[in-house]
Scaffold this active site. Structure first.
Site, PDB file in Angstrom:
ATOM      1  N   HIS A  58       7.716  -7.187  -2.030  1.00  0.00           N
ATOM      2  CA  HIS A  58       7.366  -6.650  -0.705  1.00  0.00           C
ATOM      3  C   HIS A  58       8.229  -7.310   0.371  1.00  0.00           C
ATOM      4  CE1 HIS A  58       3.823  -4.597  -2.142  1.00  0.00           C
ATOM      5  NE2 HIS A  58       3.052  -5.655  -2.258  1.00  0.00           N
TER       6      HIS A  58
ATOM      7  N   MET B 127      -4.797   5.983 -14.544  1.00  0.00           N
ATOM      8  CA  MET B 127      -4.569   4.594 -14.117  1.00  0.00           C
ATOM      9  C   MET B 127      -5.882   3.956 -13.666  1.00  0.00           C
ATOM     10  SD  MET B 127      -0.886   4.493 -12.180  1.00  0.00           S
ATOM     11  CE  MET B 127      -1.218   2.862 -11.505  1.00  0.00           C
TER      12      MET B 127
ATOM     13  N   ARG C 249      -7.984   3.544  -4.930  1.00  0.00           N
ATOM     14  CA  ARG C 249      -9.050   3.958  -4.013  1.00  0.00           C
ATOM     15  C   ARG C 249      -9.159   5.474  -3.979  1.00  0.00           C
ATOM     16  NH1 ARG C 249      -9.609   5.195   1.375  1.00  0.00           N
ATOM     17  NH2 ARG C 249      -7.349   5.411   1.459  1.00  0.00           N
ATOM     18  N   LYS C 250      -8.175   6.153  -3.399  1.00  0.00           N
ATOM     19  CA  LYS C 250      -8.211   7.622  -3.323  1.00  0.00           C
ATOM     20  C   LYS C 250      -6.935   8.243  -3.873  1.00  0.00           C
ATOM     21  CE  LYS C 250     -11.228   9.040   0.456  1.00  0.00           C
ATOM     22  NZ  LYS C 250     -11.255   9.741   1.749  1.00  0.00           N
TER      23      LYS C 250
ATOM     24  N   LYS D 263       0.800  -1.231   0.000  1.00  0.00           N
ATOM     25  CA  LYS D 263       0.000   0.000   0.000  1.00  0.00           C
ATOM     26  C   LYS D 263       0.833   1.282   0.000  1.00  0.00           C
ATOM     27  CE  LYS D 263      -3.266  -1.271  -0.624  1.00  0.00           C
ATOM     28  NZ  LYS D 263      -3.561  -2.090  -1.863  1.00  0.00           N
TER      29      LYS D 263
ATOM     30  N   SER E 257      -4.972   2.720   3.941  1.00  0.00           N
ATOM     31  CA  SER E 257      -5.071   2.061   2.640  1.00  0.00           C
ATOM     32  C   SER E 257      -5.137   0.534   2.829  1.00  0.00           C
ATOM     33  CB  SER E 257      -3.864   2.458   1.782  1.00  0.00           C
ATOM     34  OG  SER E 257      -3.916   1.866   0.521  1.00  0.00           O
TER      35      SER E 257
HETATM   36  S1  PPS Z   1      -0.373  -3.147  -3.146  1.00  0.00           S
HETATM   37  O1  PPS Z   1      -1.609  -3.928  -2.858  1.00  0.00           O
HETATM   38  O2  PPS Z   1       0.601  -3.304  -2.074  1.00  0.00           O
HETATM   39  O3  PPS Z   1       0.188  -3.472  -4.443  1.00  0.00           O
HETATM   40  O4  PPS Z   1      -0.866  -1.632  -3.129  1.00  0.00           O
HETATM   41  P1  PPS Z   1       0.020  -0.405  -3.615  1.00  0.00           P
HETATM   42  O5  PPS Z   1      -0.035  -0.328  -5.069  1.00  0.00           O
HETATM   43  O6  PPS Z   1       1.351  -0.431  -2.950  1.00  0.00           O
HETATM   44  O7  PPS Z   1      -0.734   0.831  -2.976  1.00  0.00           O
HETATM   45  C1  PPS Z   1      -2.029   1.210  -3.363  1.00  0.00           C
HETATM   46  C2  PPS Z   1      -2.165   2.682  -3.028  1.00  0.00           C
HETATM   47  O8  PPS Z   1      -1.449   3.442  -4.032  1.00  0.00           O
HETATM   48  C3  PPS Z   1      -2.344   4.386  -4.590  1.00  0.00           C
HETATM   49  N1  PPS Z   1      -2.011   4.688  -5.992  1.00  0.00           N
HETATM   50  C4  PPS Z   1      -1.857   5.947  -6.440  1.00  0.00           C
HETATM   51  N2  PPS Z   1      -1.883   7.125  -5.797  1.00  0.00           N
HETATM   52  C5  PPS Z   1      -1.705   8.247  -6.549  1.00  0.00           C
HETATM   53  N3  PPS Z   1      -1.536   8.227  -7.893  1.00  0.00           N
HETATM   54  C6  PPS Z   1      -1.511   7.054  -8.579  1.00  0.00           C
HETATM   55  N4  PPS Z   1      -1.357   7.064  -9.895  1.00  0.00           N
HETATM   56  C7  PPS Z   1      -1.665   5.840  -7.841  1.00  0.00           C
HETATM   57  N5  PPS Z   1      -1.695   4.533  -8.165  1.00  0.00           N
HETATM   58  C8  PPS Z   1      -1.911   3.856  -7.023  1.00  0.00           C
HETATM   59  C9  PPS Z   1      -3.712   3.694  -4.474  1.00  0.00           C
HETATM   60  O9  PPS Z   1      -4.766   4.598  -4.664  1.00  0.00           O
HETATM   61  C10 PPS Z   1      -3.625   3.134  -3.075  1.00  0.00           C
HETATM   62  O10 PPS Z   1      -3.744   4.123  -2.056  1.00  0.00           O
HETATM   63  P2  PPS Z   1      -5.134   4.499  -1.350  1.00  0.00           P
HETATM   64  O11 PPS Z   1      -4.774   5.470  -0.267  1.00  0.00           O
HETATM   65  O12 PPS Z   1      -5.745   3.236  -0.833  1.00  0.00           O
HETATM   66  O13 PPS Z   1      -5.962   5.144  -2.413  1.00  0.00           O
END
Ligand code: PPS
Length: 294
Positions: free
Chosen positions: A105, A229, A254-255, A50, A135
């Site tokens: 990870h 994305m 998500r956000k 996350k 998250s």
């Molecule tokens: S995982 O399951 O470990 O692979 O998840 P991971 O990809 O590490 O983390 C997911 C969070 O990254 C956010 N995310 C982004 N944020 C901003 N911009 C872009 N382009 C983007 N892509 C992925 C995703 O929204 C998750 O965070 P939260 O806070 O849940 O929205």
């Protein structure tokens, strides 16, 4: 859920050499990690869950795309930048031609020994742990293979205790940071990517020795925004869907903001978190961004 379909049961954590993982990991694959054959030309993105993994997969995938990016069909991120310690549908991602791109990870202690003291480039991306916790909480509702937490408060306690898949956030970041001299590694925060995506893409491509023209950088930036994305199944993993994921919950995208923890933590939880953070991370001088003002 459609008639005749059944959800998968959440799995208990399982302990592998002292680390909490889940049954999406196989012991056979984990056992291969210690002596995994690493090439100088490999690239490893390392994250605690996350913390921006799929974002980095998307960015790195595009950094290594050749040809006419405007017309080139984008491949699935996890096919181009697969998860090192998981075998995807038994597809062998190990024998690919160089440069092989991976994300992992794994905690420092379980990483292939051959990654140390090599030229292999490693990018460690970390995120402020309050937002990671939030998250991860939502991800537990989304991933059917994880136990759905009762509420955020109970999840926060499990997170702080490291009773989650991939174990303790504090140990993950601290150990990778403390052993940084053993790797050809750059540390970068999720929040710095949010603050300036273009600058981050340039930093990553410079570190990776990929010289990109402005048009290439423009396209990477365009295709790596949260909005783009979220609408691209090749980047957001919506195609994985049921039964692994619960399609009615917030997905991977998500956000994508900084400071969502403020909508979830109570004052007491925040104070407790700050005390633990202060104590555990006092010798890790990484820069954290807890919120970004408009
Ligand atoms: S995982 O399951 O470990 O692979 O998840 P991971 O990809 O590490 O983390 C997911 C969070 O990254 C956010 N995310 C982004 N944020 C901003 N911009 C872009 N382009 C983007 N892509 C992925 C995703 O929204 C998750 O965070 P939260 O806070 O849940 O929205």
């Amino acid at each position: 859920m459609a008639d005749g379909e059944s959800s998968i049961q959440p799995n208990k954590l399982f302990n592998y050499k002292g680390y909490n993982l889940s049954s999406i990991h196989t012991i056979e694959r984990l056992d291969q990690m210690e002596n995994y054959d690493v090439r100088d030309s490999d690239v490893f993105v390392v994250t605690y869950p996350k913390s921006g993994t799929i974002w980095m997969q998307n960015i790195i995938k595009h950094i290594y795309m050749d040809g006419d990016l405007q017309t080139e069909e984008c491949e699935l991120s996890y096919s181009v930048v697969p998860w090192l310690e998981i075998t995807h549908n038994k597809i062998n991602t190990d024998d690919r031609p160089s440069p092989r791109l991976f994300f992992t990870h794994l905690p420092y202690q379980l990483i292939p020994k051959a990654l140390k003291n090599k030229k292999t480039k490693v990018i460690y991306v970390y995120r402020n742990p309050k937002d990671v916790a939030v998250s991860y909480y939502h991800f537990h509702k989304f991933a059917n293979y994880l136990e759905t937490p009762e509420n955020f408060g109970t999840f926060l306690q499990t997170f702080l205790n490291g009773q989650v898949v991939n174990d303790c956030w504090f140990n993950h970041v601290r150990n990778w940071y403390n052993h940084r001299h053993e790797f050809n590694i750059m540390f970068h925060s999720y929040e710095e990517i949010i603050k300036d995506l273009r600058v981050a893409v340039l930093k990553f491509s410079n570190f990776l020795g990929r010289s990109l023209d402005n048009k290439h950088v423009d396209i990477i930036v365009e295709r790596s925004t949260f909005k783009n994305m979220k609408s691209n199944p090749k980047s957001n993993y919506e195609n994985i869907g049921f039964p692994i994921f619960n399609n009615s919950a917030a997905g991977f995208m998500r956000k994508g903001t900084v400071g969502d923890w403020k909508n979830n933590f109570t004052v007491a939880e925040n104070e407790m978190f700050d005390r633990i953070f202060e104590e555990k991370m006092k010798n890790v001088p990484l820069k954290y961004t807890w919120e970004i003002s408009d």
